[in-house]
Enzyme design. Structure first.
Site, PDB file in Angstrom:
ATOM      1  N   SER A  81       0.566  -1.030   0.059  1.00  0.00           N
ATOM      2  CA  SER A  81       0.091  -0.413  -0.368  1.00  0.00           C
ATOM      3  C   SER A  81       0.592   0.862   0.199  1.00  0.00           C
ATOM      4  O   SER A  81       0.145   2.340  -0.147  1.00  0.00           O
ATOM      5  CB  SER A  81      -0.849   0.253   1.488  1.00  0.00           C
ATOM      6  OG  SER A  81      -1.828  -0.727   0.785  1.00  0.00           O
ATOM      7  N   LYS A  84      -0.049   3.264  -2.957  1.00  0.00           N
ATOM      8  CA  LYS A  84      -1.163   4.341  -2.869  1.00  0.00           C
ATOM      9  C   LYS A  84      -0.561   6.057  -3.250  1.00  0.00           C
ATOM     10  O   LYS A  84      -1.441   6.821  -3.529  1.00  0.00           O
ATOM     11  CB  LYS A  84      -1.783   4.166  -1.902  1.00  0.00           C
ATOM     12  CG  LYS A  84      -2.515   2.646  -2.308  1.00  0.00           C
ATOM     13  CD  LYS A  84      -3.366   2.052  -1.081  1.00  0.00           C
ATOM     14  CE  LYS A  84      -4.157   0.445  -1.396  1.00  0.00           C
ATOM     15  NZ  LYS A  84      -4.571  -0.159  -0.098  1.00  0.00           N
ATOM     16  N   TYR A 205      -4.254  -2.477  -9.829  1.00  0.00           N
ATOM     17  CA  TYR A 205      -4.310  -2.025  -8.494  1.00  0.00           C
ATOM     18  C   TYR A 205      -2.952  -3.132  -7.990  1.00  0.00           C
ATOM     19  O   TYR A 205      -2.058  -2.473  -6.992  1.00  0.00           O
ATOM     20  CB  TYR A 205      -5.486  -2.078  -8.206  1.00  0.00           C
ATOM     21  CG  TYR A 205      -5.648  -2.053  -6.472  1.00  0.00           C
ATOM     22  CD1 TYR A 205      -4.795  -0.694  -5.435  1.00  0.00           C
ATOM     23  CD2 TYR A 205      -5.517  -3.198  -5.638  1.00  0.00           C
ATOM     24  CE1 TYR A 205      -5.268  -1.068  -4.104  1.00  0.00           C
ATOM     25  CE2 TYR A 205      -5.364  -3.547  -4.124  1.00  0.00           C
ATOM     26  CZ  TYR A 205      -5.085  -2.630  -3.253  1.00  0.00           C
ATOM     27  OH  TYR A 205      -5.101  -2.464  -2.646  1.00  0.00           O
ATOM     28  N   TYR A 255      -3.855   3.632   8.502  1.00  0.00           N
ATOM     29  CA  TYR A 255      -5.796   3.322   8.758  1.00  0.00           C
ATOM     30  C   TYR A 255      -6.094   3.118  10.369  1.00  0.00           C
ATOM     31  O   TYR A 255      -5.741   4.680  10.152  1.00  0.00           O
ATOM     32  CB  TYR A 255      -5.513   1.397   8.276  1.00  0.00           C
ATOM     33  CG  TYR A 255      -4.990   1.192   6.932  1.00  0.00           C
ATOM     34  CD1 TYR A 255      -5.039   0.812   6.017  1.00  0.00           C
ATOM     35  CD2 TYR A 255      -3.573   0.466   6.930  1.00  0.00           C
ATOM     36  CE1 TYR A 255      -4.026   1.280   5.356  1.00  0.00           C
ATOM     37  CE2 TYR A 255      -3.150  -0.229   6.364  1.00  0.00           C
ATOM     38  CZ  TYR A 255      -2.797   0.576   4.760  1.00  0.00           C
ATOM     39  OH  TYR A 255      -2.887   0.238   3.973  1.00  0.00           O
ATOM     40  N   VAL A 273       1.062  -3.432   3.555  1.00  0.00           N
ATOM     41  CA  VAL A 273       1.186  -4.572   4.760  1.00  0.00           C
ATOM     42  C   VAL A 273       2.095  -5.899   4.339  1.00  0.00           C
ATOM     43  O   VAL A 273       2.634  -7.442   4.692  1.00  0.00           O
ATOM     44  CB  VAL A 273      -0.292  -5.101   4.021  1.00  0.00           C
ATOM     45  CG1 VAL A 273      -0.979  -4.929   5.397  1.00  0.00           C
ATOM     46  CG2 VAL A 273      -0.319  -6.279   2.821  1.00  0.00           C
TER      47      VAL A 273
HETATM   48  N1  GLN Z   1      -2.199  -5.931  -1.558  1.00  0.00           N
HETATM   49  C1  GLN Z   1      -2.744  -5.276  -1.277  1.00  0.00           C
HETATM   50  C2  GLN Z   1      -4.313  -5.364  -0.365  1.00  0.00           C
HETATM   51  O1  GLN Z   1      -4.865  -5.042  -1.413  1.00  0.00           O
HETATM   52  C3  GLN Z   1      -2.335  -3.938   0.638  1.00  0.00           C
HETATM   53  C4  GLN Z   1      -2.802  -3.704   1.343  1.00  0.00           C
HETATM   54  C5  GLN Z   1      -2.466  -3.169   2.783  1.00  0.00           C
HETATM   55  O2  GLN Z   1      -0.423  -2.846   2.263  1.00  0.00           O
HETATM   56  N2  GLN Z   1      -3.020  -2.703   3.114  1.00  0.00           N
HETATM   57  O3  GLN Z   1      -4.460  -5.556   0.632  1.00  0.00           O
END
Ligand code: GLN
Length: 319
Positions: A81, A84, A205, A255, A273
């Protein structure tokens, strides 16, 4: 009262001596490299299941151009993420950027990054661009301009030095387990907030999440956020956009732990993650820390603890 800004300046730039900083980073590796298995790894990403809990790397890229690293800062990891931030920067750097804000909000979600419930209750307008639903809208927005959206995100991250690459095996295995992201994309389509095919949006994505880079590369790539929009290879976004991306990182980047993280670290940050966290010290540096085991919110356990210590020892908190 008139002395306060100067004092603040002195406090925030304290510890920027690159050699002293290098020593501090080595101390952090010593103190925070996990000695035993704690926390978890994400169940829906097969590639991360076997991550070695002992990994710990940290890199600081300073606006002066100096970079200091310690531990496993040269090992590639899945940025997940953290990507993003860069897809948002790419969208905001384009003339259609401001239109994005009619499709996604800028409020902390207070829910898990991949929650479906809030999206339906709030009629398909995601709370922010850093939860999965919001990032899917950003990807959809990018696809209107760039049919190769995930390659564009990779290009922005890698720069001319080409420090990143998509891990194809990780990408394919995560895509095969992306039921939740497909569900989010179909909800968005049903509620009128997706223009491209859900399968195409999810594919781009997940591909951007499957970019592998080292802490040193991520810190360099994120430097524009600390430097009024200008990175090592030139302007990425306007100074105004860089400031605002930092604001969204502070309020939404961790988050449903954004408040706790602001309390402990006090710096705009974005986690993934894969165990990475990108952190910005406005006007001073960008930091990337990586250690794979996660807390219950999906944020790196050792990485968060090390950033809290770093912020304390340098006085870099924005507060
Ligand atoms: N690719 C992961 C997902 O879509 C990314 C989530 C993350 O890093 N928080 O669940």
């Amino acid at each position: 009262m008139s002395g306060a800004p100067a004092l603040l300046q002195a406090r925030r730039s304290a510890g920027v001596d690159p050699d002293a900083l290098g020593g501090l980073l080595r101390d952090l590796v010593h103190e925070f490299r996990p000695a035993r298995v704690q926390g978890s790894v994400p169940g829906h990403i097969p590639h991360l299941a076997a991550a070695d809990f002992r990994h710990f790397g940290i890199a600081v890229a300073m606006v002066s151009g100096e970079v200091r690293t310690a531990g496993d800062a040269g090992e590639p990891f899945l940025i997940q993420s953290i990507s993003k931030v860069f897809s948002l920067a790419l969208a905001l750097g384009h003339e259609d950027g401001p239109a994005l804000w009619s499709r996604v909000l800028r409020e902390p979600s207070g829910t898990a990054f991949n929650s479906l419930v809030q999206l339906e209750a709030e009629r398909g307008i995601p709370r922010n661009p850093f939860i999965n639903a919001g990032a899917l809208v950003v990807t959809d927005h990018l696809l209107d301009t760039f049919p190769d959206a995930s390659d564009q995100v990779l290009g922005l991250l890698s720069g001319p030095a080409g420090g990143g690459a998509v891990n194809t095996e990780a990408f394919e295995s995560e895509l095969a387990r992306s039921e939740r992201n497909f569900a989010l994309a179909h909800f968005l389509a049903d509620l009128g907030n997706l223009r491209n095919r859900p399968s195409e949006v999810v594919r781009h994505y997940v591909r951007q999440c499957s970019i592998e880079m080292s802490c040193a590369d991520v810190a360099r790539a994120g430097l524009f956020l600390a430097n009024d929009g200008v990175g090592p290879s030139g302007r990425v976004v306007s100074a105004s956009a860089a400031k605002r991306i930092g604001a969204v990182m502070l309020t939404c980047g961790m988050y449903d732990a954004a408040g706790e993280f602001a309390y402990r670290v006090g710096l705009p940050s974005k986690s993934g993650v894969g165990g990475g966290i990108l952190t910005v010290v406005p006007g001073v540096c960008s930091i990337c820390v990586w250690s794979p085991r996660l807390d219950a919110h999906g944020n790196s356990l050792a990485g968060t603890a090390a950033l809290a210590e770093l912020a304390d020892r340098t006085g870099w908190s924005i507060f």
